[in-house]
Motif scaffolding. Structure first.
Motif, PDB file in Angstrom:
ATOM      1  N   GLN A  79     -31.176 -13.696-159.317  1.00  0.00           N
ATOM      2  CA  GLN A  79     -30.461 -14.871-159.817  1.00  0.00           C
ATOM      3  C   GLN A  79     -30.537 -14.936-161.341  1.00  0.00           C
ATOM      4  O   GLN A  79     -29.575 -15.318-161.992  1.00  0.00           O
ATOM      5  N   ALA A 130     -20.711 -27.636-148.327  1.00  0.00           N
ATOM      6  CA  ALA A 130     -21.344 -27.082-149.523  1.00  0.00           C
ATOM      7  C   ALA A 130     -21.070 -25.582-149.633  1.00  0.00           C
ATOM      8  O   ALA A 130     -20.815 -25.065-150.724  1.00  0.00           O
ATOM      9  N   VAL A 131     -21.100 -24.881-148.505  1.00  0.00           N
ATOM     10  CA  VAL A 131     -20.838 -23.441-148.515  1.00  0.00           C
ATOM     11  C   VAL A 131     -19.382 -23.173-148.890  1.00  0.00           C
ATOM     12  O   VAL A 131     -19.092 -22.300-149.718  1.00  0.00           O
ATOM     13  N   THR A 135     -18.997 -23.963-152.706  1.00  0.00           N
ATOM     14  CA  THR A 135     -19.553 -22.943-153.602  1.00  0.00           C
ATOM     15  C   THR A 135     -18.706 -21.670-153.576  1.00  0.00           C
ATOM     16  O   THR A 135     -18.576 -20.987-154.591  1.00  0.00           O
ATOM     17  N   ALA A 153     -17.963 -14.508-152.632  1.00  0.00           N
ATOM     18  CA  ALA A 153     -17.225 -15.719-152.259  1.00  0.00           C
ATOM     19  C   ALA A 153     -16.533 -15.536-150.919  1.00  0.00           C
ATOM     20  O   ALA A 153     -16.433 -16.491-150.133  1.00  0.00           O
ATOM     21  N   LEU A 158     -15.866 -22.384-155.892  1.00  0.00           N
ATOM     22  CA  LEU A 158     -16.345 -22.346-157.277  1.00  0.00           C
ATOM     23  C   LEU A 158     -16.593 -20.917-157.742  1.00  0.00           C
ATOM     24  O   LEU A 158     -16.325 -20.582-158.905  1.00  0.00           O
ATOM     25  N   GLU A 159     -17.095 -20.062-156.864  1.00  0.00           N
ATOM     26  CA  GLU A 159     -17.295 -18.660-157.227  1.00  0.00           C
ATOM     27  C   GLU A 159     -15.960 -17.983-157.527  1.00  0.00           C
ATOM     28  O   GLU A 159     -15.842 -17.215-158.487  1.00  0.00           O
ATOM     29  N   MET A 213     -27.685 -22.991-157.017  1.00  0.00           N
ATOM     30  CA  MET A 213     -27.814 -22.241-155.767  1.00  0.00           C
ATOM     31  C   MET A 213     -29.215 -21.641-155.586  1.00  0.00           C
ATOM     32  O   MET A 213     -29.542 -21.158-154.503  1.00  0.00           O
ATOM     33  N   LEU A 269     -23.875 -23.067-161.700  1.00  0.00           N
ATOM     34  CA  LEU A 269     -23.763 -22.857-160.253  1.00  0.00           C
ATOM     35  C   LEU A 269     -24.903 -21.980-159.738  1.00  0.00           C
ATOM     36  O   LEU A 269     -25.510 -22.277-158.701  1.00  0.00           O
ATOM     37  N   HIS A 292     -18.244 -16.765-147.879  1.00  0.00           N
ATOM     38  CA  HIS A 292     -18.277 -18.204-147.620  1.00  0.00           C
ATOM     39  C   HIS A 292     -17.221 -18.633-146.610  1.00  0.00           C
ATOM     40  O   HIS A 292     -17.299 -19.731-146.063  1.00  0.00           O
TER      41      HIS A 292
END
Length: 168
Positions: free
Chosen positions: A141, A77-78, A81, A45, A84-85, A112, A108, A48
Motif C-alpha cells: 500500500q 463500499a466495494v 471503491t 477495479a 473511484l479506482e 482502504m 483512497l 469490484h
C-alpha cells in the motif's frame, strides 16, 4: 501475493521501453509509472464488479469479505471503491487531471488500508488462496500511495511554465 505489484511493474517497464523507442509520452519513468498504476487500477477495479472465482483475481464477494465490520454497507463500499479506482486511473493518464487524481488515489489507498489490515489479520482468502500476510500488504500500500503522490509533483515543464507566467 506479488500479483498486484507485477500489475504495476510490468506495464511501467513496457511503457518506459516504448519511451526508449521514441514514444514521447513515456520518455521518462514518471509518466511510465503513472500509466503503470493506471493499468493496475483498471485490473483491480474490475474485481469490484465481477463474481468471485470468475478468473485469477479476487471478485466482488472476496472484496466484500475484506471490508472491516465498522464500515456500513460493505457491498456498496466495494462498488464505490471500484468506481473511484477507475476514475483515478482515467485521471492519471490525462496530464490536466493527473495531480487531482494522484491526491485522490493516495487518499483512497490510505482509506482502504484498514480493509487490507482486516483481511490479513482475519486471514481472509482470495479465490481460495491463502490470505496475503500483513507484512506484505502494508508495504505494498505504501508503494501505491507513493506512486500516486508522485503524480502530484510538478514536472519541470509545468514549473517553468508557471515561472514564465509569473514574469510576464
Amino acid at each position: 501475493m506479488f500479483g498486484t505489484l507485477l500489475l504495476i511493474a510490468v506495464p511501467t517497464v513496457l511503457f518506459r521501453l516504448l519511451g526508449a523507442f521514441g514514444v514521447g509520452r513515456f520518455a521518462t519513468w514518471r509518466p511510465s509509472a503513472l500509466h503503470g498504476l493506471a493499468v493496475m487500477l483498471v485490473c483491480t477495479a474490475s474485481a469490484h464488479f465481477v463474481p468471485s472465482a470468475f478468473g485469477p483475481m479476487p471478485g466482488h464477494h472476496d472484496l466484500v469479505a475484506m471490508v472491516p465490520p465498522f464500515v456500513p454497507f460493505p457491498r456498496l463500499a466495494v462498488y464505490a471503491t471500484g468506481v473511484l479506482e477507475l476514475l483515478g486511473a482515467a485521471g492519471l493518464v490525462r496530464e490536466a487531471t493527473r495531480r487531482t487524481a494522484g491526491l485522490g488515489l493516495a487518499a483512497l489507498f490510505v482509506l482502504m488500508l484498514p480493509a487490507n489490515i482486516h483481511a490479513a489479520v482475519e486471514h481472509i482468502p482470495f479465490n481460495g488462496e491463502p490470505a496475503t500476510p500483513l507484512w506484505f500488504r502494508i508495504p505494498e500500500q505504501v508503494v501505491f500511495i507513493g506512486v500516486a503522490l508522485w503524480a502530484t509533483v510538478p514536472t519541470r515543464d509545468a514549473a517553468a511554465h508557471r515561472a514564465d507566467g509569473a514574469r510576464t
